[in-house]
Design a protein around this motif. Sequence first.
Motif, PDB file in Angstrom:
ATOM      1  N   SER A 292      52.395  15.580  17.766  1.00  0.00           N
ATOM      2  CA  SER A 292      51.112  15.678  17.080  1.00  0.00           C
ATOM      3  C   SER A 292      51.262  15.137  15.668  1.00  0.00           C
ATOM      4  O   SER A 292      52.351  15.204  15.090  1.00  0.00           O
ATOM      5  N   VAL A 293      50.162  14.611  15.114  1.00  0.00           N
ATOM      6  CA  VAL A 293      50.260  14.039  13.769  1.00  0.00           C
ATOM      7  C   VAL A 293      49.822  15.054  12.707  1.00  0.00           C
ATOM      8  O   VAL A 293      49.790  14.747  11.526  1.00  0.00           O
ATOM      9  N   THR A 294      49.459  16.272  13.144  1.00  0.00           N
ATOM     10  CA  THR A 294      49.043  17.288  12.165  1.00  0.00           C
ATOM     11  C   THR A 294      49.977  18.499  12.213  1.00  0.00           C
ATOM     12  O   THR A 294      50.595  18.780  13.246  1.00  0.00           O
ATOM     13  N   ALA A 295      50.023  19.217  11.090  1.00  0.00           N
ATOM     14  CA  ALA A 295      50.887  20.406  11.017  1.00  0.00           C
ATOM     15  C   ALA A 295      50.426  21.461  12.021  1.00  0.00           C
ATOM     16  O   ALA A 295      51.242  22.138  12.662  1.00  0.00           O
ATOM     17  N   ASP A 296      49.099  21.618  12.190  1.00  0.00           N
ATOM     18  CA  ASP A 296      48.603  22.626  13.139  1.00  0.00           C
ATOM     19  C   ASP A 296      49.023  22.284  14.564  1.00  0.00           C
ATOM     20  O   ASP A 296      49.392  23.149  15.344  1.00  0.00           O
ATOM     21  N   GLY A 297      48.953  20.995  14.896  1.00  0.00           N
ATOM     22  CA  GLY A 297      49.355  20.557  16.237  1.00  0.00           C
ATOM     23  C   GLY A 297      50.826  20.857  16.487  1.00  0.00           C
ATOM     24  O   GLY A 297      51.215  21.301  17.566  1.00  0.00           O
ATOM     25  N   LEU A 298      51.660  20.645  15.478  1.00  0.00           N
ATOM     26  CA  LEU A 298      53.099  20.891  15.646  1.00  0.00           C
ATOM     27  C   LEU A 298      53.363  22.380  15.833  1.00  0.00           C
ATOM     28  O   LEU A 298      54.242  22.778  16.596  1.00  0.00           O
ATOM     29  N   LYS A 299      52.566  23.198  15.129  1.00  0.00           N
ATOM     30  CA  LYS A 299      52.705  24.647  15.298  1.00  0.00           C
ATOM     31  C   LYS A 299      52.348  25.028  16.732  1.00  0.00           C
ATOM     32  O   LYS A 299      52.976  25.877  17.348  1.00  0.00           O
ATOM     33  N   ASP A 300      51.331  24.355  17.290  1.00  0.00           N
ATOM     34  CA  ASP A 300      50.904  24.640  18.672  1.00  0.00           C
ATOM     35  C   ASP A 300      52.055  24.509  19.663  1.00  0.00           C
ATOM     36  O   ASP A 300      52.071  25.167  20.698  1.00  0.00           O
ATOM     37  N   PHE A 305      59.872  21.563  13.174  1.00  0.00           N
ATOM     38  CA  PHE A 305      60.894  20.737  12.539  1.00  0.00           C
ATOM     39  C   PHE A 305      60.447  19.277  12.397  1.00  0.00           C
ATOM     40  O   PHE A 305      61.108  18.480  11.755  1.00  0.00           O
ATOM     41  N   ASN A 306      59.304  18.931  13.014  1.00  0.00           N
ATOM     42  CA  ASN A 306      58.749  17.584  12.808  1.00  0.00           C
ATOM     43  C   ASN A 306      57.893  17.565  11.545  1.00  0.00           C
ATOM     44  O   ASN A 306      57.455  18.621  11.070  1.00  0.00           O
ATOM     45  N   LEU A 307      57.615  16.384  11.042  1.00  0.00           N
ATOM     46  CA  LEU A 307      56.732  16.265   9.886  1.00  0.00           C
ATOM     47  C   LEU A 307      55.362  15.798  10.343  1.00  0.00           C
ATOM     48  O   LEU A 307      55.198  15.336  11.476  1.00  0.00           O
ATOM     49  N   SER A 336      44.452  22.482  18.543  1.00  0.00           N
ATOM     50  CA  SER A 336      43.997  22.029  17.218  1.00  0.00           C
ATOM     51  C   SER A 336      43.427  20.609  17.249  1.00  0.00           C
ATOM     52  O   SER A 336      42.929  20.131  16.231  1.00  0.00           O
ATOM     53  N   ASP A 337      43.486  19.919  18.377  1.00  0.00           N
ATOM     54  CA  ASP A 337      42.931  18.554  18.445  1.00  0.00           C
ATOM     55  C   ASP A 337      41.415  18.576  18.262  1.00  0.00           C
ATOM     56  O   ASP A 337      40.742  19.539  18.669  1.00  0.00           O
ATOM     57  N   THR A 338      40.894  17.503  17.662  1.00  0.00           N
ATOM     58  CA  THR A 338      39.439  17.340  17.504  1.00  0.00           C
ATOM     59  C   THR A 338      39.071  15.967  18.059  1.00  0.00           C
ATOM     60  O   THR A 338      39.971  15.171  18.367  1.00  0.00           O
ATOM     61  N   PRO A 339      37.772  15.646  18.156  1.00  0.00           N
ATOM     62  CA  PRO A 339      37.407  14.316  18.666  1.00  0.00           C
ATOM     63  C   PRO A 339      38.007  13.179  17.833  1.00  0.00           C
ATOM     64  O   PRO A 339      38.152  12.060  18.314  1.00  0.00           O
ATOM     65  N   ASP A 340      38.387  13.455  16.583  1.00  0.00           N
ATOM     66  CA  ASP A 340      38.980  12.398  15.745  1.00  0.00           C
ATOM     67  C   ASP A 340      40.471  12.196  16.019  1.00  0.00           C
ATOM     68  O   ASP A 340      41.061  11.217  15.555  1.00  0.00           O
ATOM     69  N   SER A 341      41.082  13.132  16.739  1.00  0.00           N
ATOM     70  CA  SER A 341      42.553  13.090  16.879  1.00  0.00           C
ATOM     71  C   SER A 341      43.033  11.813  17.567  1.00  0.00           C
ATOM     72  O   SER A 341      44.106  11.300  17.249  1.00  0.00           O
ATOM     73  N   PHE A 342      42.237  11.301  18.521  1.00  0.00           N
ATOM     74  CA  PHE A 342      42.707  10.159  19.323  1.00  0.00           C
ATOM     75  C   PHE A 342      42.879   8.923  18.447  1.00  0.00           C
ATOM     76  O   PHE A 342      43.943   8.310  18.406  1.00  0.00           O
TER      77      PHE A 342
END
Length: 508
Positions: A292-300, A305-307, A336-342
């Motif tokens: 995931s490219v967001t911190a919330d996605g990585l938490k999911d 440990f990713n940035l 945490s994905d939204t329509p903008d995530s893609f």
Amino acid sequence: MACIHLINPSTKSFGVAVITPRWLYVLAAATGTRWGDPRIVDETLEPVDLTTIEPGDVVGIGIHTGNARRGYEIGREARQRGAWVVFGGIHATLFPDEAATHGAAHSVVRGDGDVIWSQVIADCLAGQPRTVYEGGRIDGDRFASARWDLLPQGRYMWASVQTVRGCPKHCSFCSVWRTDGQEPRQRGVDRVIREIVELRRLGFRFIALADDNFYPVTFSDLAQARRRADNSRLLELEALRAERFALMARLAELPDDLVFYTQITMEAAEDPAFLDAMHRANIHGALVGVESVTADGLKDVYKGFNLAGEELVARLRAFRRHGIHVLGSFIFGLPSDTPDSFDATVALAERADLTFAQFVLLTPFPGTVDFEKWAADEDHRKTMVDGLPLTKHWLIPEHRRPRLYTAHPTMSLEEIRLGTQRAWDRFYSWRHVWARSRVVETIRARIAFVLISKLYRQMYANTGIATDSARVQRSTRWARWIGYACRGLFLAKPMPDLGMPGEPLVEL
Ligand code: SF4
């Protein structure tokens, strides 16, 4: 005499394949020569011809969740023909009873098959197979080398060699750390090099290092051991790290037309000495689980440990600066994905100079933390598709299987599926692929780059996400065609006289 069959099940056959399924050739070696050479069938090339299976033969079928259903079909047919049926692989390790119920297994091998396989065959041929064999997690120095002499010619573009099993991480969507363990089991350097020399002799230039995680010791692991003043752990970690460098130094002595590719965590980007050693070793590509490219996605996905964001871009670019091309792997459908995530993900992949990318749908695979949570939900447990419980989704016929399994808080499942398809379409459009092909120098190499990009897309995106069966069939035909067109680009002139680096020529 009874024959030993080793079968890699698949519902789609492309005639050629990108990467050799290593387990087939490792178990071929583990079979030994007492019963003659095993008959190897990789259904990603051609479907199995069941008439070759005779009463009294032993049929070994390796399954992961994705091909379990097809494996069970073959198991039932083989048993009906009077053969001994044995299942192995991650899925059979997790569900040995299911292999018996649905796949008509006489036996199931759990864990590593390298050492126990010949015992299983002997028991079958003596008419006394056990229901379950515990292969366990064997040490790296007991991993079997593969029987590359049994490879069919010109069907695979990449060979595969393993250097380490196990991963110290614990990502919630992944079962590797639970099945292969969190303690890295590294293989002796000499044995790895010997196999690679054999492959180069046969004309393979491109070799996947089929490891769970090529970077098993990070700076933070070392710092943690130091903080805790845990000296014995520190020495262990330092020894593992030193072995990685020793392996890479030996790889660097091999012919420099070899190209290696591996899987690695993003933390390697903070270790320039490691990246430089990879480059010198001709490890020119790595699959990196970005997710995931967001911190919330990585938490999911328990991947803190990713940035994320621009720091992520900088870290991914570090690989490229050291001459390592990244295949970034992203997951869509996270809460945490939204329509903008893609679009945001594709844009980041491009900014980060990724050479390849894959966009997968969040799927609860058994053996993972995500699956346990998902399967415990009463709604999921009660949902049936064609009389089969959704929590056993791998048993549902492929064309009836949902593409997504968890309701999303803000998007419909169709929105997520279409967004994912769009991400593949955009990243692999002709224009973008041609622009990225500048990473290689000659026109021949650029054409190879374009073909392999398109092949990757046809094999993994269209057939995995599309719901329309005509599109799936078209993709399979395309993949077959491109596969035939590009296989020659990956093979080199055999080097039958190549010796082990630093040694006079010896027979391997
Ligand atoms: S996803 Fe990769 S890093 Fe995470 S546990 Fe699995 S193998 Fe390890």
